[in-house]
Write a protein that holds these residues in place. Structure first.
Motif, PDB file in Angstrom:
ATOM      1  N   ALA A   1       8.118 -12.091 -12.303  1.00  0.00           N
ATOM      2  CA  ALA A   1       7.578 -11.390 -11.137  1.00  0.00           C
ATOM      3  C   ALA A   1       7.803 -12.156  -9.837  1.00  0.00           C
ATOM      4  CB  ALA A   1       6.088 -11.119 -11.333  1.00  0.00           C
ATOM      5  N   GLU A   2       8.068 -13.462  -9.923  1.00  0.00           N
ATOM      6  CA  GLU A   2       8.256 -14.289  -8.727  1.00  0.00           C
ATOM      7  C   GLU A   2       9.688 -14.241  -8.201  1.00  0.00           C
ATOM      8  OE1 GLU A   2       5.094 -17.796 -10.128  1.00  0.00           O
ATOM      9  OE2 GLU A   2       7.248 -18.203 -10.030  1.00  0.00           O
ATOM     10  N   LEU A   3      10.601 -13.676  -8.984  1.00  0.00           N
ATOM     11  CA  LEU A   3      12.020 -13.760  -8.660  1.00  0.00           C
ATOM     12  C   LEU A   3      12.443 -12.712  -7.632  1.00  0.00           C
ATOM     13  CD1 LEU A   3      13.448 -14.213 -12.262  1.00  0.00           C
ATOM     14  CD2 LEU A   3      12.734 -15.994 -10.650  1.00  0.00           C
ATOM     15  N   SER A   4      13.543 -13.000  -6.954  1.00  0.00           N
ATOM     16  CA  SER A   4      14.144 -12.014  -6.055  1.00  0.00           C
ATOM     17  C   SER A   4      14.827 -10.934  -6.894  1.00  0.00           C
ATOM     18  CB  SER A   4      15.176 -12.685  -5.147  1.00  0.00           C
ATOM     19  OG  SER A   4      16.307 -13.112  -5.910  1.00  0.00           O
ATOM     20  N   GLY A   5      15.239  -9.857  -6.250  1.00  0.00           N
ATOM     21  CA  GLY A   5      15.886  -8.769  -6.970  1.00  0.00           C
ATOM     22  C   GLY A   5      17.161  -9.206  -7.671  1.00  0.00           C
ATOM     23  N   GLY A   6      17.964 -10.013  -6.988  1.00  0.00           N
ATOM     24  CA  GLY A   6      19.203 -10.488  -7.580  1.00  0.00           C
ATOM     25  C   GLY A   6      18.972 -11.425  -8.749  1.00  0.00           C
ATOM     26  N   GLU A   7      18.000 -12.327  -8.590  1.00  0.00           N
ATOM     27  CA  GLU A   7      17.661 -13.252  -9.679  1.00  0.00           C
ATOM     28  C   GLU A   7      17.129 -12.489 -10.889  1.00  0.00           C
ATOM     29  OE1 GLU A   7      16.297 -17.235  -7.152  1.00  0.00           O
ATOM     30  OE2 GLU A   7      14.853 -15.628  -7.552  1.00  0.00           O
ATOM     31  N   ARG A   8      16.285 -11.503 -10.615  1.00  0.00           N
ATOM     32  CA  ARG A   8      15.681 -10.728 -11.698  1.00  0.00           C
ATOM     33  C   ARG A   8      16.744  -9.971 -12.488  1.00  0.00           C
ATOM     34  NH1 ARG A   8      11.062  -7.354  -9.315  1.00  0.00           N
ATOM     35  NH2 ARG A   8      10.325  -9.457  -8.803  1.00  0.00           N
ATOM     36  N   GLN A   9      17.717  -9.420 -11.766  1.00  0.00           N
ATOM     37  CA  GLN A   9      18.776  -8.670 -12.455  1.00  0.00           C
ATOM     38  C   GLN A   9      19.582  -9.582 -13.365  1.00  0.00           C
ATOM     39  OE1 GLN A   9      18.920  -5.715 -12.871  1.00  0.00           O
ATOM     40  NE2 GLN A   9      20.924  -4.752 -12.715  1.00  0.00           N
TER      41      GLN A   9
ATOM     42  N   ARG B   1      14.424 -20.803 -15.876  1.00  0.00           N
ATOM     43  CA  ARG B   1      13.836 -20.531 -17.188  1.00  0.00           C
ATOM     44  C   ARG B   1      12.321 -20.667 -17.245  1.00  0.00           C
ATOM     45  NH1 ARG B   1      16.464 -25.301 -17.244  1.00  0.00           N
ATOM     46  NH2 ARG B   1      15.432 -27.188 -18.023  1.00  0.00           N
ATOM     47  N   ASN B   2      11.734 -21.539 -16.424  1.00  0.00           N
ATOM     48  CA  ASN B   2      10.280 -21.740 -16.475  1.00  0.00           C
ATOM     49  C   ASN B   2       9.528 -20.966 -15.396  1.00  0.00           C
ATOM     50  OD1 ASN B   2      10.365 -23.538 -18.704  1.00  0.00           O
ATOM     51  ND2 ASN B   2      10.975 -25.210 -17.331  1.00  0.00           N
ATOM     52  N   ARG B   3      10.261 -20.211 -14.587  1.00  0.00           N
ATOM     53  CA  ARG B   3       9.615 -19.406 -13.550  1.00  0.00           C
ATOM     54  C   ARG B   3       9.182 -18.059 -14.116  1.00  0.00           C
ATOM     55  NH1 ARG B   3      12.996 -19.162  -8.145  1.00  0.00           N
ATOM     56  NH2 ARG B   3      11.147 -17.935  -7.597  1.00  0.00           N
ATOM     57  N   TYR B   4       8.223 -17.435 -13.460  1.00  0.00           N
ATOM     58  CA  TYR B   4       7.762 -16.120 -13.897  1.00  0.00           C
ATOM     59  C   TYR B   4       8.671 -15.040 -13.309  1.00  0.00           C
ATOM     60  CZ  TYR B   4       3.580 -17.821 -16.171  1.00  0.00           C
ATOM     61  OH  TYR B   4       2.729 -18.443 -17.046  1.00  0.00           O
TER      62      TYR B   4
ATOM     63  N   VAL C   1      18.498 -12.240 -14.803  1.00  0.00           N
ATOM     64  CA  VAL C   1      17.637 -12.598 -15.932  1.00  0.00           C
ATOM     65  C   VAL C   1      17.645 -11.492 -16.987  1.00  0.00           C
ATOM     66  CG1 VAL C   1      15.218 -12.886 -16.588  1.00  0.00           C
ATOM     67  CG2 VAL C   1      16.151 -14.206 -14.676  1.00  0.00           C
ATOM     68  N   TYR C   2      17.571 -10.251 -16.540  1.00  0.00           N
ATOM     69  CA  TYR C   2      17.641  -9.140 -17.494  1.00  0.00           C
ATOM     70  C   TYR C   2      19.014  -9.081 -18.165  1.00  0.00           C
ATOM     71  CZ  TYR C   2      13.100  -7.054 -16.497  1.00  0.00           C
ATOM     72  OH  TYR C   2      11.745  -6.824 -16.406  1.00  0.00           O
ATOM     73  N   MET C   3      20.046  -9.422 -17.413  1.00  0.00           N
ATOM     74  CA  MET C   3      21.377  -9.495 -18.010  1.00  0.00           C
ATOM     75  C   MET C   3      21.403 -10.572 -19.092  1.00  0.00           C
ATOM     76  SD  MET C   3      23.694  -7.322 -16.776  1.00  0.00           S
ATOM     77  CE  MET C   3      25.277  -8.129 -16.988  1.00  0.00           C
TER      78      MET C   3
ATOM     79  N   ARG D   1      12.658  -0.362 -15.141  1.00  0.00           N
ATOM     80  CA  ARG D   1      11.978  -1.176 -16.143  1.00  0.00           C
ATOM     81  C   ARG D   1      10.792  -1.890 -15.506  1.00  0.00           C
ATOM     82  NH1 ARG D   1      17.044  -2.838 -14.957  1.00  0.00           N
ATOM     83  NH2 ARG D   1      17.241  -4.760 -13.775  1.00  0.00           N
ATOM     84  N   THR D   2       9.844  -2.241 -16.329  1.00  0.00           N
ATOM     85  CA  THR D   2       8.661  -2.949 -15.845  1.00  0.00           C
ATOM     86  C   THR D   2       8.997  -4.425 -15.610  1.00  0.00           C
ATOM     87  OG1 THR D   2       7.959  -3.418 -18.114  1.00  0.00           O
ATOM     88  CG2 THR D   2       7.112  -1.407 -17.076  1.00  0.00           C
ATOM     89  N   VAL D   3       8.158  -5.084 -14.830  1.00  0.00           N
ATOM     90  CA  VAL D   3       8.320  -6.511 -14.572  1.00  0.00           C
ATOM     91  C   VAL D   3       7.172  -7.228 -15.277  1.00  0.00           C
ATOM     92  CG1 VAL D   3       8.514  -8.313 -12.839  1.00  0.00           C
ATOM     93  CG2 VAL D   3       9.399  -6.025 -12.357  1.00  0.00           C
ATOM     94  N   PRO D   4       7.410  -7.802 -16.430  1.00  0.00           N
ATOM     95  CA  PRO D   4       6.325  -8.422 -17.194  1.00  0.00           C
ATOM     96  C   PRO D   4       5.885  -9.747 -16.583  1.00  0.00           C
ATOM     97  CG  PRO D   4       8.422  -8.819 -18.275  1.00  0.00           C
ATOM     98  CD  PRO D   4       8.705  -7.897 -17.120  1.00  0.00           C
ATOM     99  N   ASN D   5       4.646 -10.106 -16.844  1.00  0.00           N
ATOM    100  CA  ASN D   5       4.087 -11.361 -16.334  1.00  0.00           C
ATOM    101  C   ASN D   5       4.344 -12.476 -17.349  1.00  0.00           C
ATOM    102  OD1 ASN D   5       2.700 -13.050 -14.526  1.00  0.00           O
ATOM    103  ND2 ASN D   5       0.773 -12.761 -15.635  1.00  0.00           N
ATOM    104  N   ILE D   6       5.632 -12.755 -17.562  1.00  0.00           N
ATOM    105  CA  ILE D   6       6.041 -13.804 -18.493  1.00  0.00           C
ATOM    106  C   ILE D   6       7.147 -14.627 -17.855  1.00  0.00           C
ATOM    107  CG2 ILE D   6       5.410 -12.505 -20.576  1.00  0.00           C
ATOM    108  CD1 ILE D   6       8.335 -11.724 -20.889  1.00  0.00           C
ATOM    109  N   THR D   7       7.451 -15.758 -18.463  1.00  0.00           N
ATOM    110  CA  THR D   7       8.502 -16.612 -17.929  1.00  0.00           C
ATOM    111  C   THR D   7       9.875 -16.034 -18.246  1.00  0.00           C
ATOM    112  OG1 THR D   7       8.686 -17.968 -19.927  1.00  0.00           O
ATOM    113  CG2 THR D   7       7.072 -18.657 -18.251  1.00  0.00           C
ATOM    114  N   VAL D   8      10.854 -16.524 -17.523  1.00  0.00           N
ATOM    115  CA  VAL D   8      12.235 -16.099 -17.743  1.00  0.00           C
ATOM    116  C   VAL D   8      12.672 -16.388 -19.174  1.00  0.00           C
ATOM    117  CG1 VAL D   8      14.632 -16.639 -17.146  1.00  0.00           C
ATOM    118  CG2 VAL D   8      12.927 -16.273 -15.330  1.00  0.00           C
TER     119      VAL D   8
END
Length: 255
Positions: free
Chosen positions: A135-143, A130-133, A145-147, A84-91
């Motif tokens: 794209a700035e997150l680590s792999g674990g944090e990003r996963q 919630r207010n972070r972007y 967030v998608y969950m 999936r793409t990593v959008p330039n938006i907040t969590v």
């Protein structure tokens, strides 16, 4: 309950899933395992209606999915793809996307939608992000967030394509424990996993695939004892009993 009857599917005329007959029972966690390229993701995409099968029938609670509108189906079944793409938006904005199947134009969240989004972040432990972007997150944090986005979609069935891939062991267990929590709250989970031990430990049912075929399906103990895992993966398996329960250990062959 989702049922596949004689489903065959693939890409560009190449068959990746061949004559699948499967039932995913309501309230269960089912893991699909198998070597790379065996058809696991294709099977998940058919269930999510991201691709049409070459033949066969897909039913939800006995109803042919072709009679269900796309928006309604997105309120019933959600999917978290592996790529999936990593959008330039907040969590918070990303998690809010999970509410889109319920919105009419213009897409404005109601107070109920906002509360569902916030609860989804609380459940997944992402409220502090919630207010972070994204794209700035680590792999674990990003996963996670998608969950949270998938949780916000609030479907009865959740499809996860390799949700633990590329995560360190700590984040893998965070995701799997979240799956277990969602299941206890009544969600039906179907996930593709590359780790055989995780599939056996965290699932009510395991489906073993090879070259587009279903080799073995049943509860974890049945699938472990069916003798197919060692052959399909070319490994040696062992069932170890400890004070904490049963564990499955796999080792590769050294030539």
């Amino acid at each position: 309950m989702i049922e596949l009857k004689e489903v065959s599917a693939g890409y560009n005329g190449e068959v990746k899933v061949r004559g699948a007959n499967l039932v995913f029972e309501t309230g269960q966690v089912t893991s699909i395992i198998g070597p790379n390229g065996c058809g696991k993701t294709t099977l998940l995409n058919v269930i999510a209606r991201l691709m049409r099968p070459y033949s066969g029938q897909l039913l939800v609670d006995g109803v042919d999915v072709n009679t269900i509108g796309k928006k309604r189906y997105a309120q019933m079944v959600s999917i978290l793809p592996q790529i999936r793409t990593v959008p330039n938006i907040t969590v918070k904005s990303l998690v809010s996307h999970g509410r889109f199947p319920y919105l009419s134009f213009p897409r404005r969240l109601s107070q109920d939608d906002v509360e569902i989004v916030e609860r989804s972040m609380e459940i997944t432990g992402t409220m502090s992000l919630r207010n972070r972007y994204v794209a700035e997150l680590s792999g674990g944090e990003r996963q996670k967030v998608y969950m949270a986005m998938v949780v916000a979609q609030n479907t009865d069935m959740i499809l996860l394509d390799e949700p633990t891939t590329f995560l360190d062991i700590g984040h893998q267990f965070e995701v799997l424990n979240l799956v277990r929590r969602l299941n206890k709250e009544g969600k039906t989970i179907v996930m593709v996993l590359h780790d055989i031990s995780h599939a056996l430990d965290f699932s009510d049912k395991v489906c073993l695939m090879e070259n587009g075929d279903i080799r073995c399906i049943g509860d974890p103990k049945y699938v472990f004892n069916c003798g197919q895992i060692d052959e399909v993966f070319n490994v040696t398996s062992e069932n170890v009993v400890s004070p904490r329960g049963e564990h499955y250990i796999f080792s590769g062959h050294i030539d």
